[in-house]
Motif scaffolding. Structure first.
Motif, short mmCIF file in Angstrom:
data_model
loop_
_atom_site.label_atom_id
_atom_site.label_comp_id
_atom_site.label_asym_id
_atom_site.label_seq_id
_atom_site.Cartn_x
_atom_site.Cartn_y
_atom_site.Cartn_z
N ARG A 1 0.83 -1.22 0.00
CA ARG A 1 0.00 0.00 0.00
C ARG A 1 0.86 1.26 0.00
O ARG A 1 0.53 2.25 -0.66
CB ARG A 1 -0.89 -0.01 1.25
CG ARG A 1 -1.77 1.22 1.41
CD ARG A 1 -2.38 1.29 2.79
NE ARG A 1 -1.31 1.43 3.79
CZ ARG A 1 -1.36 0.93 5.02
NH1 ARG A 1 -2.42 0.25 5.44
NH2 ARG A 1 -0.35 1.10 5.85
N ASP A 2 1.98 1.23 0.71
CA ASP A 2 2.78 2.43 0.91
C ASP A 2 4.01 2.55 0.00
O ASP A 2 4.64 3.59 -0.02
CB ASP A 2 3.25 2.50 2.37
CG ASP A 2 2.08 2.60 3.34
OD1 ASP A 2 0.97 3.00 2.93
OD2 ASP A 2 2.27 2.25 4.52
N SER A 3 4.34 1.50 -0.75
CA SER A 3 5.55 1.52 -1.57
C SER A 3 5.31 2.17 -2.93
O SER A 3 4.28 1.96 -3.55
CB SER A 3 6.06 0.10 -1.80
OG SER A 3 6.53 -0.45 -0.60
N GLU A 4 6.30 2.91 -3.36
CA GLU A 4 6.25 3.48 -4.71
C GLU A 4 6.77 2.48 -5.74
O GLU A 4 6.31 2.45 -6.87
CB GLU A 4 7.09 4.76 -4.76
CG GLU A 4 7.01 5.46 -6.10
CD GLU A 4 7.76 6.78 -6.14
OE1 GLU A 4 8.00 7.28 -7.26
OE2 GLU A 4 8.11 7.33 -5.08
N HIS A 5 7.73 1.63 -5.32
CA HIS A 5 8.32 0.63 -6.22
C HIS A 5 8.21 -0.77 -5.61
O HIS A 5 8.30 -0.93 -4.39
CB HIS A 5 9.79 0.96 -6.49
CG HIS A 5 9.97 2.18 -7.32
ND1 HIS A 5 10.07 3.44 -6.76
CD2 HIS A 5 10.03 2.34 -8.65
CE1 HIS A 5 10.20 4.32 -7.73
NE2 HIS A 5 10.17 3.69 -8.89
N LEU A 6 8.03 -1.77 -6.48
CA LEU A 6 7.86 -3.16 -6.08
C LEU A 6 8.72 -4.05 -6.96
O LEU A 6 9.02 -3.71 -8.10
CB LEU A 6 6.41 -3.60 -6.27
CG LEU A 6 5.33 -2.75 -5.64
CD1 LEU A 6 3.97 -3.14 -6.18
CD2 LEU A 6 5.38 -2.92 -4.13
N GLY B 1 17.89 -4.23 -4.67
CA GLY B 1 18.01 -3.87 -6.08
C GLY B 1 17.72 -2.40 -6.29
O GLY B 1 17.75 -1.61 -5.34
N PRO B 2 17.40 -2.03 -7.52
CA PRO B 2 17.04 -0.64 -7.81
C PRO B 2 15.90 -0.16 -6.90
O PRO B 2 14.99 -0.93 -6.58
CB PRO B 2 16.58 -0.70 -9.27
CG PRO B 2 17.28 -1.91 -9.83
CD PRO B 2 17.35 -2.89 -8.70
N TYR B 3 16.00 1.07 -6.46
CA TYR B 3 15.02 1.69 -5.56
C TYR B 3 14.91 0.93 -4.24
O TYR B 3 13.88 0.97 -3.58
CB TYR B 3 13.64 1.82 -6.24
CG TYR B 3 13.69 2.62 -7.51
CD1 TYR B 3 13.63 4.02 -7.47
CD2 TYR B 3 13.82 1.99 -8.74
CE1 TYR B 3 13.69 4.75 -8.64
CE2 TYR B 3 13.90 2.72 -9.92
CZ TYR B 3 13.83 4.10 -9.86
OH TYR B 3 13.90 4.83 -11.03
N ASP B 4 15.96 0.21 -3.86
CA ASP B 4 16.03 -0.59 -2.62
C ASP B 4 15.00 -1.72 -2.58
O ASP B 4 14.70 -2.25 -1.52
CB ASP B 4 15.88 0.30 -1.38
CG ASP B 4 17.09 1.20 -1.19
OD1 ASP B 4 18.21 0.76 -1.51
OD2 ASP B 4 16.90 2.35 -0.74
N VAL B 5 14.45 -2.09 -3.72
CA VAL B 5 13.50 -3.20 -3.79
C VAL B 5 14.26 -4.51 -3.64
O VAL B 5 15.28 -4.71 -4.31
CB VAL B 5 12.72 -3.17 -5.12
CG1 VAL B 5 11.90 -4.42 -5.31
CG2 VAL B 5 11.85 -1.93 -5.19
N PRO B 6 13.82 -5.42 -2.77
CA PRO B 6 14.47 -6.72 -2.66
C PRO B 6 14.34 -7.51 -3.96
O PRO B 6 13.23 -7.66 -4.48
CB PRO B 6 13.70 -7.42 -1.54
CG PRO B 6 12.96 -6.34 -0.82
CD PRO B 6 12.72 -5.26 -1.82
#
Length: 179
Positions: free
Chosen positions: A83-88, A121-126
């Motif tokens: 709900r709160d993430s801009e990137h996934l 990864g990019p944008y600190d996405v796991p």
């Protein structure tokens, strides 16, 4: 002048035949147990910690712009982060990853424990290792759908070069593709 004849399609049999069942959650679940679906893991970063869940609702929406969708229950433990993430992160699993799919599907599991290979990864996405493909996507919409949300996200970066065959979900189990 007369109008050309109109051709009509044959009428379909009644939606509710003698063997039909009224619409219900059980009917929907029973029907979709017959539908094979690909298996993905969705990840996000939540206050410095990784979160994720297994999804079989992943769909390609548009090639231009490059959009995909998946659903998540608003009662799921991963929902607040989604709900709160801009990137996934979106990870397409291979048939060699049944255990990983089960781990990310299990409530209360340590999904990013010592047995899970991943890196920020990019944008600190796991980003999970060893998957058939991974994408980092920017969320563009969260659409209410009952007790779920349909997440629509635009692909930003990824790698589709993993090796192997896809993992499928069918009849309530993770399965390998048969020739």
């Amino acid at each position: 002048m007369t109008a050309p004849p109109v051709t009509t399609a044959p009428s379909a049999p009644s939606v509710r035949s003698a063997s039909g069942q009224p619409g219900s959650p059980d009917l929907l679940r029973s029907a979709f147990r017959r539908h094979a679906a690909g298996v993905a893991v969705i990840t996000a970063e939540d206050g410095g910690r990784p979160v994720g869940f297994t999804a079989t609702s992943l769909n390609s929406v548009s090639a231009d712009p490059p959009l995909l969708s998946f659903t998540i229950a608003t009662g799921a433990s991963s929902w607040p982060a989604i709900r709160d993430s801009e990137h996934l992160g979106v990870h397409i699993l291979g048939e060699h990853q049944k255990d990983l799919a089960g781990l990310f599907a299990r409530s209360g599991a340590d999904r990013f424990g010592p047995g899970t290979q991943w890196a920020p990864g990019p944008y600190d996405v796991p980003v999970l290792d060893g998957v058939l493909a991974w994408l980092v996507c920017r969320v563009v919409a969260r659409v209410p759908a009952g007790e779920h949300r349909v997440i629509i996200a635009e692909t930003v970066v990824g790698d589709p070069a993993g090796e192997g065959r896809p993992l499928l979900y069918h009849q309530g189990r993770f399965n390998a593709l048969r020739d």
